[in-house]
Design a protein around this motif. Sequence first.
Motif, mmCIF file in Angstrom:
data_model
loop_
_atom_site.group_PDB
_atom_site.id
_atom_site.type_symbol
_atom_site.label_atom_id
_atom_site.label_comp_id
_atom_site.label_asym_id
_atom_site.label_seq_id
_atom_site.Cartn_x
_atom_site.Cartn_y
_atom_site.Cartn_z
ATOM 1 N N ALA A 1 4.317 -2.372 4.752
ATOM 2 C CA ALA A 1 6.380 -1.263 4.662
ATOM 3 C C ALA A 1 5.765 0.216 4.356
ATOM 4 O O ALA A 1 5.978 1.167 4.593
ATOM 5 N N LYS A 2 4.819 0.527 3.345
ATOM 6 C CA LYS A 2 5.049 1.856 2.769
ATOM 7 C C LYS A 2 4.529 2.374 3.941
ATOM 8 O O LYS A 2 4.241 4.267 3.868
ATOM 9 N N GLU A 3 2.968 1.821 4.400
ATOM 10 C CA GLU A 3 2.063 2.767 5.513
ATOM 11 C C GLU A 3 3.037 3.030 5.787
ATOM 12 O O GLU A 3 3.373 4.137 6.522
ATOM 13 N N TYR A 4 3.966 2.206 6.833
ATOM 14 C CA TYR A 4 5.263 2.427 7.937
ATOM 15 C C TYR A 4 5.896 3.193 7.256
ATOM 16 O O TYR A 4 6.183 4.716 7.976
ATOM 17 N N THR A 5 6.770 3.419 6.521
ATOM 18 C CA THR A 5 7.692 4.183 5.924
ATOM 19 C C THR A 5 7.178 5.698 5.786
ATOM 20 O O THR A 5 8.377 6.565 6.268
ATOM 21 N N ASP A 6 6.269 5.796 5.305
ATOM 22 C CA ASP A 6 6.180 7.061 5.130
ATOM 23 C C ASP A 6 5.506 7.850 5.847
ATOM 24 O O ASP A 6 5.723 8.677 5.841
ATOM 25 N N ASP B 1 1.055 -6.277 15.614
ATOM 26 C CA ASP B 1 0.306 -6.711 14.856
ATOM 27 C C ASP B 1 1.520 -6.958 13.414
ATOM 28 O O ASP B 1 1.606 -7.488 12.383
ATOM 29 N N SER B 2 2.599 -6.292 13.315
ATOM 30 C CA SER B 2 3.602 -6.107 12.005
ATOM 31 C C SER B 2 3.943 -7.606 11.878
ATOM 32 O O SER B 2 4.379 -8.651 12.846
ATOM 33 N N ASP B 3 4.192 -7.782 10.848
ATOM 34 C CA ASP B 3 4.968 -8.729 9.965
ATOM 35 C C ASP B 3 6.796 -8.273 9.751
ATOM 36 O O ASP B 3 6.196 -7.675 8.213
ATOM 37 N N PHE B 4 7.051 -9.023 10.627
ATOM 38 C CA PHE B 4 8.862 -8.378 9.852
ATOM 39 C C PHE B 4 9.144 -10.420 9.406
ATOM 40 O O PHE B 4 10.634 -9.961 8.785
ATOM 41 N N THR B 5 8.529 -10.844 8.879
ATOM 42 C CA THR B 5 8.881 -12.358 7.601
ATOM 43 C C THR B 5 9.891 -12.143 7.085
ATOM 44 O O THR B 5 11.307 -12.685 6.565
ATOM 45 N N GLY B 6 9.407 -10.899 6.374
ATOM 46 C CA GLY B 6 10.523 -10.775 4.728
ATOM 47 C C GLY B 6 12.169 -10.139 4.964
ATOM 48 O O GLY B 6 12.788 -9.967 4.788
#
Length: 67
Positions: free
Chosen positions: A4-9, A22-27
Amino acid sequence: MQQAKEYTDNHYHQPSDEYHADSDFTGRCGNGPLRFRLGWEAASASKLVGWQKGDEFEAARLKSGTN
C-alpha cells in the motif's frame, strides 16, 4: 502495508495508477457497504453536494472553469 505504501508513494494519481492482477484488495472490501451508502445518500439528496471554498481542489477547479 508495504504494498500500500509503495503504491501510494509511487503510483497514486500518476500515469502508472492502473490495475495490476497481483494487487491485494482484500483489506478494502470492508469499505464497500459504507461507500455504497455514501453514494446512495449523495444521489438521493434533495440538494446537490457543493464545493467547499478553500478546499484542496479549489485552484484546479477554478482553472478548469467547473463550479
